[in-house]
Design a protein around this motif. Structure first.
Motif, PDB file in Angstrom:
ATOM      1  N   ALA A 122     -15.316  91.429  38.448  1.00 37.48           N
ATOM      2  CA  ALA A 122     -15.853  90.804  39.649  1.00 37.48           C
ATOM      3  C   ALA A 122     -15.313  89.389  39.820  1.00 37.48           C
ATOM      4  CB  ALA A 122     -17.380  90.791  39.580  1.00 37.48           C
ATOM      5  N   VAL A 123     -15.280  88.629  38.714  1.00 36.02           N
ATOM      6  CA  VAL A 123     -14.739  87.268  38.795  1.00 36.02           C
ATOM      7  C   VAL A 123     -13.298  87.314  39.270  1.00 36.02           C
ATOM      8  CG1 VAL A 123     -14.015  85.310  37.409  1.00 36.02           C
ATOM      9  CG2 VAL A 123     -16.268  86.275  37.090  1.00 36.02           C
ATOM     10  N   SER A 124     -12.541  88.295  38.739  1.00 36.25           N
ATOM     11  CA  SER A 124     -11.140  88.376  39.124  1.00 36.25           C
ATOM     12  C   SER A 124     -10.995  88.702  40.595  1.00 36.25           C
ATOM     13  CB  SER A 124     -10.473  89.446  38.267  1.00 36.25           C
ATOM     14  OG  SER A 124      -9.162  89.615  38.671  1.00 36.25           O
ATOM     15  N   ILE A 125     -11.867  89.588  41.110  1.00 35.85           N
ATOM     16  CA  ILE A 125     -11.770  89.957  42.525  1.00 35.85           C
ATOM     17  C   ILE A 125     -11.908  88.716  43.393  1.00 35.85           C
ATOM     18  CG2 ILE A 125     -12.823  91.274  44.381  1.00 35.85           C
ATOM     19  CD1 ILE A 125     -13.766  93.279  42.406  1.00 35.85           C
ATOM     20  N   VAL A 126     -12.953  87.925  43.105  1.00 35.02           N
ATOM     21  CA  VAL A 126     -13.186  86.771  43.974  1.00 35.02           C
ATOM     22  C   VAL A 126     -12.132  85.705  43.754  1.00 35.02           C
ATOM     23  CG1 VAL A 126     -14.828  84.981  44.538  1.00 35.02           C
ATOM     24  CG2 VAL A 126     -15.633  87.249  44.023  1.00 35.02           C
ATOM     25  N   GLY A 169      -8.553  93.643  40.015  1.00 31.72           N
ATOM     26  CA  GLY A 169      -9.956  93.500  39.651  1.00 31.72           C
ATOM     27  C   GLY A 169     -10.773  94.640  40.201  1.00 31.72           C
ATOM     28  N   MET A 170     -10.486  95.021  41.459  1.00 30.35           N
ATOM     29  CA  MET A 170     -11.234  96.140  42.048  1.00 30.35           C
ATOM     30  C   MET A 170     -10.965  97.442  41.313  1.00 30.35           C
ATOM     31  SD  MET A 170     -11.193  95.700  46.091  1.00 30.35           S
ATOM     32  CE  MET A 170     -10.506  94.176  46.686  1.00 30.35           C
ATOM     33  N   VAL A 171      -9.696  97.646  40.924  1.00 30.07           N
ATOM     34  CA  VAL A 171      -9.367  98.899  40.228  1.00 30.07           C
ATOM     35  C   VAL A 171     -10.091  98.959  38.891  1.00 30.07           C
ATOM     36  CG1 VAL A 171      -7.501 100.139  39.123  1.00 30.07           C
ATOM     37  CG2 VAL A 171      -7.163  99.167  41.362  1.00 30.07           C
ATOM     38  N   PRO A 213     -24.098  94.093  43.024  1.00 36.40           N
ATOM     39  CA  PRO A 213     -23.196  92.940  43.107  1.00 36.40           C
ATOM     40  C   PRO A 213     -21.730  93.342  43.299  1.00 36.40           C
ATOM     41  CG  PRO A 213     -24.751  92.593  41.355  1.00 36.40           C
ATOM     42  CD  PRO A 213     -25.005  93.958  41.878  1.00 36.40           C
ATOM     43  N   ILE A 214     -21.327  94.459  42.699  1.00 37.17           N
ATOM     44  CA  ILE A 214     -19.924  94.845  42.832  1.00 37.17           C
ATOM     45  C   ILE A 214     -19.614  95.181  44.283  1.00 37.17           C
ATOM     46  CG2 ILE A 214     -18.213  96.540  42.145  1.00 37.17           C
ATOM     47  CD1 ILE A 214     -18.780  94.842  39.889  1.00 37.17           C
ATOM     48  N   ALA A 215     -20.520  95.904  44.934  1.00 38.13           N
ATOM     49  CA  ALA A 215     -20.259  96.251  46.332  1.00 38.13           C
ATOM     50  C   ALA A 215     -20.175  94.994  47.186  1.00 38.13           C
ATOM     51  CB  ALA A 215     -21.352  97.190  46.837  1.00 38.13           C
ATOM     52  N   VAL A 216     -21.073  94.044  46.910  1.00 38.96           N
ATOM     53  CA  VAL A 216     -21.036  92.784  47.665  1.00 38.96           C
ATOM     54  C   VAL A 216     -19.716  92.066  47.437  1.00 38.96           C
ATOM     55  CG1 VAL A 216     -22.074  90.515  47.830  1.00 38.96           C
ATOM     56  CG2 VAL A 216     -23.533  92.519  47.686  1.00 38.96           C
ATOM     57  N   VAL A 217     -19.289  92.035  46.176  1.00 41.04           N
ATOM     58  CA  VAL A 217     -18.057  91.321  45.846  1.00 41.04           C
ATOM     59  C   VAL A 217     -16.866  91.971  46.541  1.00 41.04           C
ATOM     60  CG1 VAL A 217     -16.468  91.006  43.938  1.00 41.04           C
ATOM     61  CG2 VAL A 217     -18.794  90.268  43.710  1.00 41.04           C
ATOM     62  N   ILE A 218     -16.872  93.301  46.590  1.00 47.17           N
ATOM     63  CA  ILE A 218     -15.755  93.978  47.269  1.00 47.17           C
ATOM     64  C   ILE A 218     -15.743  93.598  48.745  1.00 47.17           C
ATOM     65  CG2 ILE A 218     -14.876  96.223  47.976  1.00 47.17           C
ATOM     66  CD1 ILE A 218     -15.655  97.350  45.393  1.00 47.17           C
ATOM     67  N   LEU A 239      -5.499  90.204  34.968  1.00 47.76           N
ATOM     68  CA  LEU A 239      -6.794  89.904  35.533  1.00 47.76           C
ATOM     69  C   LEU A 239      -7.050  88.416  35.324  1.00 47.76           C
ATOM     70  CD1 LEU A 239      -8.027  92.422  36.573  1.00 47.76           C
ATOM     71  CD2 LEU A 239      -9.712  92.328  34.776  1.00 47.76           C
ATOM     72  N   PHE A 240      -7.877  87.818  36.189  1.00 46.38           N
ATOM     73  CA  PHE A 240      -8.254  86.435  35.980  1.00 46.38           C
ATOM     74  C   PHE A 240      -9.045  86.358  34.700  1.00 46.38           C
ATOM     75  CE2 PHE A 240      -8.897  82.296  37.771  1.00 46.38           C
ATOM     76  CZ  PHE A 240     -10.074  81.858  37.200  1.00 46.38           C
ATOM     77  N   PRO A 241      -8.926  85.409  33.809  1.00 42.41           N
ATOM     78  CA  PRO A 241      -8.045  84.258  33.817  1.00 42.41           C
ATOM     79  C   PRO A 241      -6.751  84.402  33.032  1.00 42.41           C
ATOM     80  CG  PRO A 241      -9.656  83.974  32.115  1.00 42.41           C
ATOM     81  CD  PRO A 241      -9.870  85.341  32.674  1.00 42.41           C
ATOM     82  N   VAL A 242      -6.357  85.632  32.661  1.00 48.66           N
ATOM     83  CA  VAL A 242      -5.110  85.756  31.909  1.00 48.66           C
ATOM     84  C   VAL A 242      -3.969  86.175  32.831  1.00 48.66           C
ATOM     85  CG1 VAL A 242      -6.036  86.159  29.646  1.00 48.66           C
ATOM     86  CG2 VAL A 242      -5.885  88.038  31.228  1.00 48.66           C
ATOM     87  N   HIS A 243      -4.090  85.792  34.111  1.00 43.49           N
ATOM     88  CA  HIS A 243      -3.118  86.237  35.094  1.00 43.49           C
ATOM     89  C   HIS A 243      -1.985  85.252  35.267  1.00 43.49           C
ATOM     90  CE1 HIS A 243      -5.331  83.150  37.042  1.00 43.49           C
ATOM     91  NE2 HIS A 243      -4.404  83.103  37.967  1.00 43.49           N
TER      92      HIS A 243
END
Lengths: 154, 119, 506
Positions: C283-287, C312-314, C409-414, C221-225
């Motif tokens: 959420a940060v990782s998704i974006v 991130g989504m999972v 916010p999660i739905a928006v981010v997705i 996941l971000f930031p350890v990706h």
């Protein structure tokens, strides 16, 4: 790049009679001690990992005293691979035996003879010891030899 | 504070080892030192575990007459397994480092990154 | 037959040992042994799934020692599909690697060890056993990534090794904290004892933080990706397929296990901060993953950053702690594994046929290799989430769960991430179909017969430039599965219902 490789590989090996005679005397005792530690895993401290590490240390000791190349030729690659796989297969077979006889994996009781648990654990520890000793020695020889690399062979 | 230092010094040592190891992994440019740092980090964790496994007045876990408290062998076995895992990881890391050195001739990661982008 | 649970771990390890021994004498036996072992593994996984479907949760106590003193292996609605996924992908990659991948018994030995380790993570019910299998998986993965031709693979493997080890050590420390707080290592027992120890105790909170952080390093996941892009792009093609499809997937499954079985939703009810933190991280990782993917030109790196976003989504799906979100998380987990593996396989096929590896080189691919271009397009659109493919179904369930739980916010981010994913895939599709290949999209390192993949489908093996029908067949199967799994959404939901109601109590 390859000239640097060959340069580095011709490391000077100085024969020291003190080291050689000491190792010649001490090595069998170290090996026996390693086996002793391996056999005593069930009831007291000890076990496969520790005993295997001691035996690998003995192989390394021989390599330092008599030269890495001669030791590698003595402890052949085939022997290393067979010991490693033999150890794992011993563990798997000792584990699958109870499965065939109707118990669960590694349920030593099902074997039926007296003190089956103790002997089962000791058998597994011997297998683990073989794996650890051969893998550590094999890695030492591989690292000492350096690298010519083809894809898929690590 | 002094009390902390005199009684719980094991934990302080474990924290120092972990912090030192992590700093070496992140801050050092030499690849071998990164692997050493990784080892130091793991050693700190092992020390922490073993310290917590201490039982006052405990005896080794072999049944004897007249003992009441035994030390649980479980944490020690866990750490043994973790040590073996650490040894194999270090071995694989060193093998990879030797291969990198024989190709690039350097062990500094900034030089290697430069050489890779030039490739 | 619940013995199949143990056999799912034993069979690959046995195969690995056979491959190693056979390598002493018969140099080319590795592929045959690996194929047979993977077939056996698939059969075992099928038996496990059938048993779970018929009888519910199966627990297997190793050596006859009952938990909490002994180690137990558990197959329930969450782990059985993952085991089947592992077996199926292993077999597919073995078929793919016959032509594409590294050869030699050493490769197949490590490959089978990885397969066994993954099955172990999926099936174990004891938290320290999970650490051991995670390390086995990691070790084999580091070795496989480093098995490529150039030294670049070695550097990528080393970086993966150092980061993965730190992550696993954090997991070990977390398991240690949990053991200190409760005295037990069995997951089900831990859930009860952690509740008894008090969810506000610092030991328990520390255990949660360390366990989850360690696993998130493995999930990338971000930031350890940061290990992921280099590892995926520098590894050999078949290794990229296998690792992208399975290693992070199984780590995400482990996150679900830790969240649902060890720290039940009651923990999050007592500590809402924990849930918020996890959702923010996801959420940060998704974006971030999607944005970084758009900036890439090399296709494999782009797919790696896309993985950061999808995982991130999972994780968000699991962290929302509602039943529909968890179903979405599982569907997206399995769907993403199939899609990402299929995409990496397709990229490998295109690279073998035409040598194209970056977006610019993909120009006019539809003319040069129509079947491969179509497969990339289908898989890419499924990943974006075009209905009815599985990419859509997973994200839909997660978004529904987010709305139900009030986390807008999660739905928006997705939604934002879906748009961004469309952006970079649309660019690839546009290049493939609407741009003309020009002489200066010169292929680097491709075969010298670069341009004649353009015959009717099925003749792709034509000029012997390294692509066999089996490789293409694997990609086709992946695409078909991805589309049909989308239709199976409600079937999967009803399959998961018993397991998830036990967790969420609804």
């Amino acid at each position: 790049m390859s000239e640097r490789n060959t340069e580095r590989r011709e490391r000077p090996y100085t024969e020291s009679s003190v080291i050689m005679s000491t190792v010649r005397v001490v090595a069998p005792f170290v090996f026996t001690y390693g086996l002793f530690v391996m056999f005593h895993g069930a009831d007291s401290s000890g076990g496969g990992f520790q005993g295997g590490a001691i035996i690998a240390a003995m192989v390394l000791m021989l390599a330092f005293a008599f030269g890495i190349e001669p030791t590698r030729r003595w402890f052949k690659n085939t022997a290393i691979v067979l010991l490693a796989t033999g150890g794992v297969l011993a563990f798997l077979f000792i584990g699958i035996g109870p499965l065939v006889l109707g118990g669960t994996f590694l349920e030593y009781e099902v074997y039926g003879f007296k003190k089956a648990t103790k002997y089962g654990i000791e058998g597994v520890e011997l297998g683990i010891g073989a794996v650890v000793a051969s893998v550590i020695s094999g890695l030492f020889f591989a690292i000492a030899r350096g690298f010519e690399f083809t894809e898929g062979q690590l | 504070m002094i009390d902390l230092l005199t009684t719980k010094y094991n934990y302080i040592a474990a924290i120092l080892l972990m912090a030192g190891g992590l700093y070496m992994v992140v801050g050092d440019r030499n690849l071998v030192k990164k692997v050493i740092g990784m080892n130091l980090f793991q050693t700190g964790i092992f020390l922490f575990f073993i310290t917590t496994a201490f039982v006052e007045d405990g005896r080794p876990p072999v049944i004897q007459e007249g003992t009441e408290t035994y030390v649980s062998p479980l944490p020690h076995v866990l750490i043994l397994t973790a040590i073996v895992v650490g040894v194999s990881l270090t071995a694989v890391a060193l093998t990879l480092i030797i291969r990198i050195y024989s190709e690039y001739g350097t062990l500094r990661e900034d030089v290697i990154t430069e050489m890779e982008t030039d490739d | 037959m619940t013995d199949a649970i143990v056999l799912a771990v034993v069979v690959p390890i046995f195969g690995a040992m056979l491959s190693l021994i056979a390598g002493l004498r018969f140099d080319r036996s590795g592929w045959a042994i690996a194929a047979l072992t993977c077939l056996g593994q698939l059969a075992t996984a099928g038996i496990i799934l059938a048993t779970v479907v018929r009888d519910g949760r199966q627990a297997y106590a190793l050596a006859g020692f009952q938990p909490p003193a002994g180690i137990e292996l558990v197959a329930d609605g969450l782990s059985a599909p993952v085991v089947v996924l592992i077996a199926a992908v292993s077999l597919a990659v073995v078929v793919y690697a016959r032509q594409a991948g590294p050869r030699g018994n050493a490769f197949y030995t490590v490959y089978l060890l990885l397969c066994g380790g993954l099955a172990g993570v999926a099936l174990t019910g004891d938290i320290f056993n999970m650490y051991v299998f995670l390390e086995i998986t990691g070790l084999a993965a580091y070795a496989l990534v480093a098995s490529g031709d150039s030294t670049r693979s070695a550097v990528a493997g080393l970086k993966y090794l150092v980061l993965g080890t730190i992550g696993a050590s954090l997991f070990l420390l977390g398991a240690g904290y949990a053991y200190i707080a409760t005295g037990t290592l069995n997951m089900v027992d831990l859930s009860e004892q952690l509740a008894a120890a008090g969810y506000d105790s610092r030991l328990v909170l520390g255990a949660f933080g360390l366990l989850v952080t360690g696993l998130l390093v493995k999930v990338a996941l971000f930031p350890v990706h940061t290990w992921q892009p280099k590892a995926y792009s520098s590894a050999p093609d078949s290794v990229s397929v296998y690792i992208s499809a399975l290693v992070s997937t199984v780590a995400a499954y482990a996150v679900a296990r830790v969240l649902f079985t060890v720290f039940t939703p009651a923990f999050f009810a007592a500590n809402p901060v924990a849930q918020t933190a996890l959702l923010y991280a996801a959420a940060v990782s998704i974006v971030a993953g999607s944005v970084l993917a758009i900036l890439q030109r090399d296709l494999k790196r782009m797919l790696a950053y896309s993985s950061v976003s999808q995982f991130g989504m999972v994780v968000a799906g699991f962290a929302l702690l509602s039943q529909s979100a968890a179903v979405g998380g599982v569907i997206h987990l399995i769907g993403h594994a199939v899609l990402k593996g299929g995409l990496f396989a397709a990229v490998g096929v295109v690279a073998a046929q035409t040598g194209a590896r970056s977006v610019d080189e993909y120009a006019g691919l539809a003319g040069r290799a129509p079947l491969s271009a179509a497969l990339v397009a289908v898989l890419g659109l499924s990943l974006v989430g075009v209905p009815p493919s599985v990419g859509f179904v997973g994200k839909f369930y997660i978004a529904v769960g987010a709305v139900e739980a009030g986390e807008w916010p999660i739905a928006v981010v997705i939604f934002v991430s879906t748009v961004l994913t469309l952006a970079y895939f649309a660019r690839i599709i546009e290049r493939m179909y609407f741009a003309h290949s020009s002489p200066d999209t010169a292929v680097e390192g491709g075969e010298d017969v670069a341009a004649d993949g353009g015959g009717p489908p099925g003749s792709v093996a034509g000029d012997g430039d390294g692509v066999t029908p089996e490789m293409v067949a694997v990609v086709v199967v992946a695409a078909v599965v991805a589309v049909t799994l989308g239709f199976a959404g409600s079937a999967i939901e009803s399959f998961l219902e018993p397991t998830l109601t036990e967790v969420f109590g609804r």
